[in-house]
Design a protein around this motif. Structure first.
Motif, PDB file in Angstrom:
ATOM      1  N   MET A   1       0.833  -1.173   0.000  1.00  0.00           N
ATOM      2  CA  MET A   1       0.000   0.000   0.000  1.00  0.00           C
ATOM      3  C   MET A   1       0.881   1.241   0.000  1.00  0.00           C
ATOM      4  N   GLU A   2       0.388   2.286  -0.573  1.00  0.00           N
ATOM      5  CA  GLU A   2       1.154   3.524  -0.611  1.00  0.00           C
ATOM      6  C   GLU A   2       1.334   4.053   0.805  1.00  0.00           C
ATOM      7  N   GLN A   3       2.587   4.407   1.118  1.00  0.00           N
ATOM      8  CA  GLN A   3       2.899   4.982   2.417  1.00  0.00           C
ATOM      9  C   GLN A   3       4.133   5.857   2.273  1.00  0.00           C
ATOM     10  N   GLU A   4       3.942   7.143   2.437  1.00  0.00           N
ATOM     11  CA  GLU A   4       5.038   8.095   2.280  1.00  0.00           C
ATOM     12  C   GLU A   4       6.149   7.817   3.283  1.00  0.00           C
ATOM     13  N   GLY A   5       7.386   7.972   2.832  1.00  0.00           N
ATOM     14  CA  GLY A   5       8.530   7.802   3.709  1.00  0.00           C
ATOM     15  C   GLY A   5       8.987   6.365   3.883  1.00  0.00           C
ATOM     16  N   ILE A   6       8.433   5.451   3.099  1.00  0.00           N
ATOM     17  CA  ILE A   6       8.804   4.035   3.173  1.00  0.00           C
ATOM     18  C   ILE A   6       9.263   3.594   1.785  1.00  0.00           C
ATOM     19  N   VAL A   7      10.264   2.734   1.729  1.00  0.00           N
ATOM     20  CA  VAL A   7      10.689   2.135   0.472  1.00  0.00           C
ATOM     21  C   VAL A   7      10.677   0.617   0.645  1.00  0.00           C
ATOM     22  N   SER A   8      10.120  -0.069  -0.344  1.00  0.00           N
ATOM     23  CA  SER A   8      10.113  -1.525  -0.365  1.00  0.00           C
ATOM     24  C   SER A   8      11.214  -1.986  -1.307  1.00  0.00           C
ATOM     25  N   VAL A   9      11.968  -3.006  -0.878  1.00  0.00           N
ATOM     26  CA  VAL A   9      13.167  -3.419  -1.599  1.00  0.00           C
ATOM     27  C   VAL A   9      13.131  -4.905  -1.934  1.00  0.00           C
ATOM     28  N   TRP A  10      13.411  -5.202  -3.206  1.00  0.00           N
ATOM     29  CA  TRP A  10      13.559  -6.568  -3.697  1.00  0.00           C
ATOM     30  C   TRP A  10      14.956  -6.702  -4.282  1.00  0.00           C
ATOM     31  N   VAL A  11      15.582  -7.875  -4.132  1.00  0.00           N
ATOM     32  CA  VAL A  11      16.896  -8.111  -4.724  1.00  0.00           C
ATOM     33  C   VAL A  11      16.945  -9.497  -5.349  1.00  0.00           C
ATOM     34  N   GLY A  12      17.840  -9.646  -6.324  1.00  0.00           N
ATOM     35  CA  GLY A  12      18.030 -10.931  -6.981  1.00  0.00           C
ATOM     36  C   GLY A  12      19.302 -10.909  -7.794  1.00  0.00           C
ATOM     37  N   PHE A  13      19.518 -11.988  -8.539  1.00  0.00           N
ATOM     38  CA  PHE A  13      20.694 -12.073  -9.397  1.00  0.00           C
ATOM     39  C   PHE A  13      20.238 -12.171 -10.846  1.00  0.00           C
ATOM     40  N   PHE A  14      20.797 -11.316 -11.709  1.00  0.00           N
ATOM     41  CA  PHE A  14      20.466 -11.292 -13.129  1.00  0.00           C
ATOM     42  C   PHE A  14      21.751 -11.382 -13.941  1.00  0.00           C
ATOM     43  N   GLU A  15      21.717 -12.140 -15.020  1.00  0.00           N
ATOM     44  CA  GLU A  15      22.881 -12.292 -15.889  1.00  0.00           C
ATOM     45  C   GLU A  15      23.289 -10.970 -16.535  1.00  0.00           C
ATOM     46  N   ASN A  16      22.295 -10.117 -16.819  1.00  0.00           N
ATOM     47  CA  ASN A  16      22.621  -8.829 -17.429  1.00  0.00           C
ATOM     48  C   ASN A  16      21.473  -7.849 -17.186  1.00  0.00           C
ATOM     49  N   GLU A  17      21.733  -6.589 -17.512  1.00  0.00           N
ATOM     50  CA  GLU A  17      20.755  -5.531 -17.258  1.00  0.00           C
ATOM     51  C   GLU A  17      19.477  -5.720 -18.078  1.00  0.00           C
ATOM     52  N   ASP A  18      19.613  -6.224 -19.305  1.00  0.00           N
ATOM     53  CA  ASP A  18      18.424  -6.445 -20.142  1.00  0.00           C
ATOM     54  C   ASP A  18      17.431  -7.388 -19.473  1.00  0.00           C
ATOM     55  N   LEU A  19      17.936  -8.425 -18.816  1.00  0.00           N
ATOM     56  CA  LEU A  19      17.050  -9.380 -18.145  1.00  0.00           C
ATOM     57  C   LEU A  19      16.328  -8.736 -16.959  1.00  0.00           C
ATOM     58  N   LEU A  20      17.056  -7.915 -16.204  1.00  0.00           N
ATOM     59  CA  LEU A  20      16.416  -7.190 -15.097  1.00  0.00           C
ATOM     60  C   LEU A  20      15.339  -6.255 -15.629  1.00  0.00           C
ATOM     61  N   ASN A 119       8.919 -18.697  -6.983  1.00  0.00           N
ATOM     62  CA  ASN A 119       9.948 -18.899  -7.995  1.00  0.00           C
ATOM     63  C   ASN A 119      10.398 -17.605  -8.668  1.00  0.00           C
ATOM     64  N   ALA A 120       9.977 -16.464  -8.133  1.00  0.00           N
ATOM     65  CA  ALA A 120      10.367 -15.172  -8.703  1.00  0.00           C
ATOM     66  C   ALA A 120      11.883 -15.018  -8.640  1.00  0.00           C
ATOM     67  N   PRO A 121      12.481 -14.313  -9.603  1.00  0.00           N
ATOM     68  CA  PRO A 121      13.929 -14.129  -9.590  1.00  0.00           C
ATOM     69  C   PRO A 121      14.418 -13.106  -8.566  1.00  0.00           C
ATOM     70  N   VAL A 122      13.504 -12.455  -7.876  1.00  0.00           N
ATOM     71  CA  VAL A 122      13.877 -11.526  -6.813  1.00  0.00           C
ATOM     72  C   VAL A 122      13.170 -11.925  -5.525  1.00  0.00           C
ATOM     73  N   THR A 123      13.750 -11.486  -4.424  1.00  0.00           N
ATOM     74  CA  THR A 123      13.211 -11.744  -3.092  1.00  0.00           C
ATOM     75  C   THR A 123      12.913 -10.417  -2.427  1.00  0.00           C
ATOM     76  N   PHE A 124      11.763 -10.329  -1.790  1.00  0.00           N
ATOM     77  CA  PHE A 124      11.421  -9.124  -1.033  1.00  0.00           C
ATOM     78  C   PHE A 124      12.234  -9.130   0.254  1.00  0.00           C
ATOM     79  N   LEU A 125      13.011  -8.050   0.468  1.00  0.00           N
ATOM     80  CA  LEU A 125      13.815  -7.939   1.686  1.00  0.00           C
ATOM     81  C   LEU A 125      13.060  -7.283   2.816  1.00  0.00           C
ATOM     82  N   GLY A 126      12.311  -6.219   2.478  1.00  0.00           N
ATOM     83  CA  GLY A 126      11.593  -5.514   3.525  1.00  0.00           C
ATOM     84  C   GLY A 126      11.236  -4.110   3.091  1.00  0.00           C
ATOM     85  N   ALA A 127      10.486  -3.452   3.939  1.00  0.00           N
ATOM     86  CA  ALA A 127      10.084  -2.065   3.740  1.00  0.00           C
ATOM     87  C   ALA A 127      10.705  -1.266   4.879  1.00  0.00           C
ATOM     88  N   VAL A 128      11.511  -0.271   4.522  1.00  0.00           N
ATOM     89  CA  VAL A 128      12.248   0.498   5.516  1.00  0.00           C
ATOM     90  C   VAL A 128      12.033   1.999   5.288  1.00  0.00           C
TER      91      VAL A 128
END
Length: 133
Positions: A1-20, A119-128
């Protein structure tokens, strides 16, 4: 949900920028007015609506491969602050090396409110907290 002052972060591994960029693609409509939903949207937001978050407030890019959460987000807007928040969640770092990050600002993602694709190529780390002002 939209919430000012918060950022949600996902990370993963990609072979190249085009794939991301193909995974976390800009959304819109094709020439026949059919919605073009990104795989990222489908994996974490259900893929029912275009842009489940404000498309003016997100970043995604490749960085140097690392398990250090601070290094993963440092190049992004407010990366130092975001990194400090993530370090509190992952003081020992990540289990697997990552080189891609997706940051959605002013949005607090809650995996309990959706059914993320395991099975998504990224994992949600958290909202900080972050301050874009």
């Amino acid at each position: 949900m939209e919430q000012e002052g918060i950022v949600s972060v996902w990370v993963g591994f990609f072979e190249n920028e085009d794939l991301l960029m193909a995974y976390a693609a800009e959304e819109g409509y094709d020439s026949e007015d059919n919605p073009q939903i990104s795989p990222f949207n489908r994996d974490f937001f259900g893929g029912e609506d275009l842009w489940p978050f404000d498309p003016d407030f997100w970043e995604r890019d490749l960085v140097d491969t690392t398990t250090d959460v601070e290094a993963l987000v440092e190049p992004f807007s407010e990366g130092v602050t975001i990194g400090e928040g993530l370090k509190g969640l992952f003081p020992q770092g990540l289990e697997k090396p990552c080189n891609g990050a997706i940051l959605v600002y002013n949005y607090k993602y809650d995996p309990e409110e959706s059914t993320p694709n395991p099975n998504a190529p990224v994992t949600f780390l958290g909202a900080v907290p972050c301050d874009l002002d």
